[in-house]
Design a protein around this motif. Structure first.
Motif, PDB file in Angstrom:
ATOM      1  N   LEU A 118      -1.061   2.149   0.760  1.00 38.46           N
ATOM      2  CA  LEU A 118      -1.530   0.753   0.685  1.00 38.46           C
ATOM      3  C   LEU A 118      -0.781  -0.279   1.766  1.00 38.46           C
ATOM      4  O   LEU A 118      -1.415  -1.169   2.394  1.00 38.46           O
ATOM      5  N   GLU A 144      -1.707   0.397   5.467  1.00 39.38           N
ATOM      6  CA  GLU A 144      -3.420  -0.050   5.363  1.00 39.38           C
ATOM      7  C   GLU A 144      -3.206  -1.496   5.845  1.00 39.38           C
ATOM      8  O   GLU A 144      -3.897  -1.954   6.768  1.00 39.38           O
ATOM      9  N   LYS A 145      -2.032  -2.169   5.015  1.00 35.51           N
ATOM     10  CA  LYS A 145      -2.461  -3.667   5.406  1.00 35.51           C
ATOM     11  C   LYS A 145      -1.610  -4.107   6.678  1.00 35.51           C
ATOM     12  O   LYS A 145      -2.201  -4.712   7.162  1.00 35.51           O
ATOM     13  N   GLU A 147      -9.649   6.479  -3.648  1.00 35.51           N
ATOM     14  CA  GLU A 147     -10.424   5.315  -4.743  1.00 35.51           C
ATOM     15  C   GLU A 147     -10.166   5.800  -6.094  1.00 35.51           C
ATOM     16  O   GLU A 147      -9.690   4.823  -6.935  1.00 35.51           O
ATOM     17  N   ASN A 179      -6.421   5.219  -6.926  1.00 34.32           N
ATOM     18  CA  ASN A 179      -6.064   3.710  -6.816  1.00 34.32           C
ATOM     19  C   ASN A 179      -6.511   3.131  -8.265  1.00 34.32           C
ATOM     20  O   ASN A 179      -5.769   2.285  -8.731  1.00 34.32           O
ATOM     21  N   GLY A 189      -4.113  -1.887  -5.272  1.00 34.68           N
ATOM     22  CA  GLY A 189      -5.484  -2.113  -4.469  1.00 34.68           C
ATOM     23  C   GLY A 189      -6.261  -3.221  -5.315  1.00 34.68           C
ATOM     24  O   GLY A 189      -5.886  -3.703  -6.217  1.00 34.68           O
ATOM     25  N   ASP A 190      -7.558  -3.433  -4.787  1.00 40.73           N
ATOM     26  CA  ASP A 190      -8.526  -4.174  -5.382  1.00 40.73           C
ATOM     27  C   ASP A 190      -9.150  -3.333  -6.449  1.00 40.73           C
ATOM     28  O   ASP A 190     -10.398  -2.678  -6.156  1.00 40.73           O
TER      29      ASP A 190
END
Length: 631
Positions: free
Chosen positions: A271, A274-275, A461, A464, A470-471
């Motif tokens: 994560l 990725e940011k 996903e 996560n 994450g979201d």
């Protein structure tokens, strides 16, 4: 603008000879320029000052006795630059004048500001980090001191533009900033390789900017723990290495052990990277191309995994014009067994970075890797889990993640049964973030369950959602974790119902209780829990049942899983000794000092297991030693 300066005492008028590349920024009204007629019309003549600059010399500005043909050269004065960009000139007639060459000058635009420059012509100077040929244009990914942007060049569909330009070249790009399908790019009108002094100057600027941007922020660890503070300088170096890798446009292949701690290590780092990629690359697909997380079932970096990684990397280099990747090993990679795979990669430009908490062999590993962080090299042990270290690493890569990861170190500690004194602080940190210990334990069980079900799939996903990074929808996260943890408990109970009555026991010479289970014949195969988890669950029950030192061996045709509590084992040394004693047994394996797994050839099982039991029987009792999960 920079001119070839004339002698300041020279009173002759100055007439400027513009370089072919000069644009409107090189002009100033009232100045004189060498011009060439490019067209004759009824109302005057058109003249060129450079390849990019043309304007009208109106008939009213031309003396009656003068006439011009295409190709004639003359001197003109710039009278006006109109709002629409048109240029108007008048003629001049100097008996003497001084010619001064005016070089092409441009303002180099920063990639980070392109969001405000859509529709503008810009000049970019940077390093080519990727060259990708599509069915249409050739896409050159160019990084300057502030970011990386795709620059498209078109000859004809599928034909390579600028075939002499390769990755690592330093270039000047002249083009227009466009927004295509929501992302920024430069439609290149010209790309030129910089040479000599220009290249050296740009290389120095890029290096200085990269060094500054790669520097991690100054942060304190999440909790006050001297053991973690001891590791922090090395984690900062790894963070610097990873940030620099992203800035230089090199892909990263992340390999991690496929268990709870491995996921608590890899998911936050994924994560964070990725940011950081999103913040430094204008290409919206950059994250997909530059980062891959890959779980490993084996307790070391297998040749099969290394061969696949190398093959995929070489294909990406050939197909997509990428650099070869950096290999990031998490919760794995510290042992002599990893070295054949590392040596395979050493034939290529593939840096290797390891963050692990399994018992290491530094002499074998460190000559082959670029960085190695392991608590054992600082006199600590597996109680500092890789997940704990990697949460700190993720914060150093992307500090904006700080509040999102407070619960993850506690999950990692519970997943790997850390007995560190700092666990109470991590549990308190998680509690403040809204997680009680019971739910944290459920998360660790859900991660373990999904790791088994996903096998070699990263399950980005889904994992996560389970770990809540994450979201993520909070309600779904809670419901999913509770369901998966309950499902895992049911499967464990079903496995132990079948296996427990087949556990053999004896008390060895040291006074420890030894338990053995034939997993091949008395446990469900190819279902959850796996042999390591099954052995661990039996072991934990026997520890609670006896309250005494316990050793548990779960074995199959060609493997054995080892767990111990309260017994001072050295499993890596046992593996080495067994290899010496049984040269035809093919013994391999390792793990933590008091927990691990070994493999051997099927025909030597009895000899290896008998020798293993003898070595365990002679091991010293130390009731403060507790096991962690098997690798």
């Amino acid at each position: 603008m920079t001119d070839s300066d004339a002698d300041g005492s020279d009173e002759r008028p100055v007439v400027y000879e513009l370089a072919d590349e000069c644009t409107e920024t090189a002009l100033e009204t009232g100045e004189y320029y060498h011009a060439t007629v490019n067209g004759v019309v009824e109302y005057g003549v058109f003249v060129d000052l450079s390849d990019a600059l043309s304007g009208l010399l109106h008939e009213s500005e031309i003396p009656e006795d003068e006439s011009y043909d295409v190709g004639d050269e003359l001197v003109v004065e710039l009278v006006e630059i109109r709002e629409n960009g048109d240029l108007s000139f008048s003629t001049v007639d100097f008996e003497e004048f001084e010619t001064v060459e005016r070089e092409f000058e441009y303002d180099v635009a920063d990639v980070e500001n392109f969001d405000e420059r859509v529709g503008d012509d810009v000049h970019v100077e940077g390093e080519v980090v990727q060259v990708k040929q599509t069915g249409g244009p050739t896409i050159f990914h160019v990084r300057d001191e502030t970011g990386t942007v795709p620059c498209t060049a078109f000859v004809e569909a599928g034909v390579r533009a600028y075939p002499d330009i390769e990755v690592d070249d330093l270039v000047h790009v002249d083009g227009e900033v466009e927004r295509r399908e929501g992302s920024l790019q430069v439609e290149a009108q010209n790309i030129e390789v910089l040479k000599d002094g220009q290249a050296e100057d740009l290389r120095a600027r890029l290096e200085a900017a990269t060094e500054a941007r790669a520097e991690p922020p100054e942060l304190d660890p999440l909790i006050d723990w001297p053991a973690m503070e001891e590791l922090y300088p090395e984690l900062r170096e790894v963070a610097r290495f990873l940030r620099r890798t992203v800035l230089e446009g090199r892909p990263i292949r992340m390999r991690h052990h496929a268990d709870g701690d491995g996921m608590c290590a890899s998911v936050p780092v994924q994560l964070a990277l990725e940011k950081f990629i999103d913040a430094t690359h204008e290409d919206p697909d950059a994250t997909r191309h530059l980062l891959r997380r890959l779980p490993s079932k084996a307790p070391y970096y297998e040749m099969e995994d290394a061969t696949r990684d190398l093959n995929f990397s070489l294909e990406d280099q050939a197909r997509h014009g990428q650099k070869l990747p950096l290999l990031l090993m998490l919760d794995n990679g510290s042992t002599e067994e990893d070295t054949p795979a590392y040596r395979t990669l050493s034939h290529y430009d593939i840096p290797i970075v390891v963050v692990d908490h399994h018992h290491p062999d530094p002499e074998a590993v460190e000559p082959l890797v670029d960085a190695h962080v392991n608590p054992y090299t600082h006199g600590e042990d597996y109680r500092i889990t890789t997940g704990m270290m990697c949460v700190e690493l993720a914060r150093l890569v992307a500090p904006e993640l700080d509040d999102e990861l407070d619960h993850v170190p506690a999950v990692a500690g519970l997943a790997d049964r850390s007995k560190a004194d700092a666990m109470s602080d991590y549990l308190e940190l998680a509690r403040e973030a809204g997680y009680d210990e019971e739910f944290l334990q459920q998360i660790s069980e859900a991660l373990d369950y999904e790791a088994f079900m996903l096998r070699y799939d990263a399950g980005r996903e889904l994992i996560n959602d389970v770990l809540n990074v994450g979201d993520v929808d909070e309600t779904r996260h809670r419901e999913l974790v509770e369901f998966l943890a309950d499902r895992a408990d049911q499967d464990v109970e079903e496995q132990l119902d079948a296996a427990m009555s087949h556990v053999e026991s004896e008390r060895v010479a040291s006074g420890a209780n030894l338990y053995k289970i034939d997993l091949e014949n008395y446990a469900h195969r190819f279902t959850y829990p796996a042999p390591g988890k099954t052995t661990g669950e039996i072991h934990d029950r026997k520890v609670v049942e006896t309250g005494e030192p316990v050793i548990t061996i779960g074995y199959g045709p060609d493997f054995a899983v080892l767990r111990s509590d309260g017994v001072r084992l050295d499993i890596p040394k046992m593996v080495s000794d067994l290899n010496d004693e049984f040269p035809g047994a093919g013994v391999s394996g390792g793990g933590h000092l008091v927990v691990g797994s070994i493999r051997f050839v099927k025909g030597m099982r009895e000899e290896v297991l008998d020798a293993l039991v003898e070595k365990m029987a002679d091991a010293e009792i130390d009731e403060e030693l507790h096991s962690a999960p098997t690798r």
